[in-house]
Design an enzyme around this catalytic site. Structure first.
Site, PDB file in Angstrom:
ATOM      1  N   SER A 145       1.001  -1.222  -0.080  1.00 20.52           N
ATOM      2  CA  SER A 145      -0.403  -0.347  -0.195  1.00 20.52           C
ATOM      3  C   SER A 145       0.632   1.004   0.301  1.00 20.52           C
ATOM      4  CB  SER A 145      -0.716  -0.083   1.164  1.00 20.52           C
ATOM      5  OG  SER A 145      -1.640   1.102   1.400  1.00 20.52           O
ATOM      6  N   TYR A 158      -4.000  -1.060   9.771  1.00 19.40           N
ATOM      7  CA  TYR A 158      -4.164  -1.254   8.580  1.00 19.40           C
ATOM      8  C   TYR A 158      -2.645  -0.208   7.920  1.00 19.40           C
ATOM      9  CZ  TYR A 158      -4.581  -0.893   3.108  1.00 19.40           C
ATOM     10  OH  TYR A 158      -4.842  -1.278   1.966  1.00 19.40           O
TER      11      TYR A 158
END
Length: 253
Positions: A145, A158
């Protein structure tokens, strides 16, 4: 027949979280490149199966609880036994919790870390063990990410998980590169998926995000899927421990 270096003809690739969004885009790109896809997830994959059929690609849906690393490993062994050796693994399944850091709960932390990082590692381990025991070659693509590089806001678990994905990708590359297993990662930018629906619905946040993306648009799942095909193909045979940002230029800004 001399196949293109980018062809996945004859390869079987497991894609986790293949029911929607980036996972579905990856499955479709693999199918178009000639690969057979084993799609894994806990939600219905009927939509993906239909799209794969329309593309003339082979798709095998597998229902599994990826919140449990043990259950995921048992599923992997069962799939290997039932459908033959797996040549590629794309660890795409992931969840996100958006909560201020001061209000973050242990459940918010654990649920994300279990799927995004713990199960990801143990599925890699499952493929590595079987592949190396049989003297085969395989490719692993982990979905990282932008938050593997940046801090983000209100997504503590996350961010931690995706930083971990990048670290584990590099560690496995160090251990397995000489043993026939390529381990690399893709770091998606802002892609039109369920996970970014809240951001896209927030006019101010969406405008600010678009204002920083040199390409001037949100990405689409096929942008990630096509990059995955490259890393799964023999065109990427000498790539180990790499992370490819597919972000419209976000990190270059």
């Amino acid at each position: 027949m001399d196949l293109s270096a980018f062809s996945l003809e004859g390869k079987t690739v497991m894609v986790t979280g293949a029911n929607t969004g980036i996972g579905q885009g990856i499955a479709l790109s693999i199918g178009r490149a000639g690969g057979r896809v084993i799609g894994v997830g806990r939600s219905s994959m009927e939509d993906t199966a239909e799209k794969m059929k329309e593309a003339g690609a082979t798709f095998v849906p597998i229902s599994a609880d990826l919140g449990s690393a043990g259950a995921a490993q048992a599923m992997f062994d069962d799939v290997w036994a039932a459908h033959g050796p797996i040549d590629g693994l794309v660890n795409n399944a992931g969840i996100i919790k958006r909560v201020d850091a001061v209000d973050f709960t242990e459940a918010d932390w654990d649920s994300v870390m279990d799927i995004n990082l713990k199960t990801m590692f143990f599925l890699c381990q499952s493929l590595g063990r079987k592949t190396m025991a049989e003297g085969r070659q395989a490719q692993i693509v982990n979905i990282a990410s932008m938050l593997s590089f940046q801090g983000g806001i209100r997504v503590a678990s996350y961010t931690a998980s995706k930083s971990g994905v990048l670290g584990i990708t590099r560690l496995l590359a160090n251990e397995w590169s000489a043993k026939g297993v390529n381990v690399n990662a893709i770091a998606p930018g802002y892609i039109e998926t369920n996970n970014t629906e809240a951001l896209r619905a927030d006019t101010d946040r969406s405008s600010a995000i678009l204002g920083r993306i040199p390409a001037g648009r949100w990405g689409v799942p096929s942008d990630i899927g096509d990059a995955a095909v490259f890393l799964l193909s023999r065109a990427a045979n000498y790539m180990h421990g790499a992370v490819i940002p597919v972000d419209g230029g976000w990190l270059a800004r």
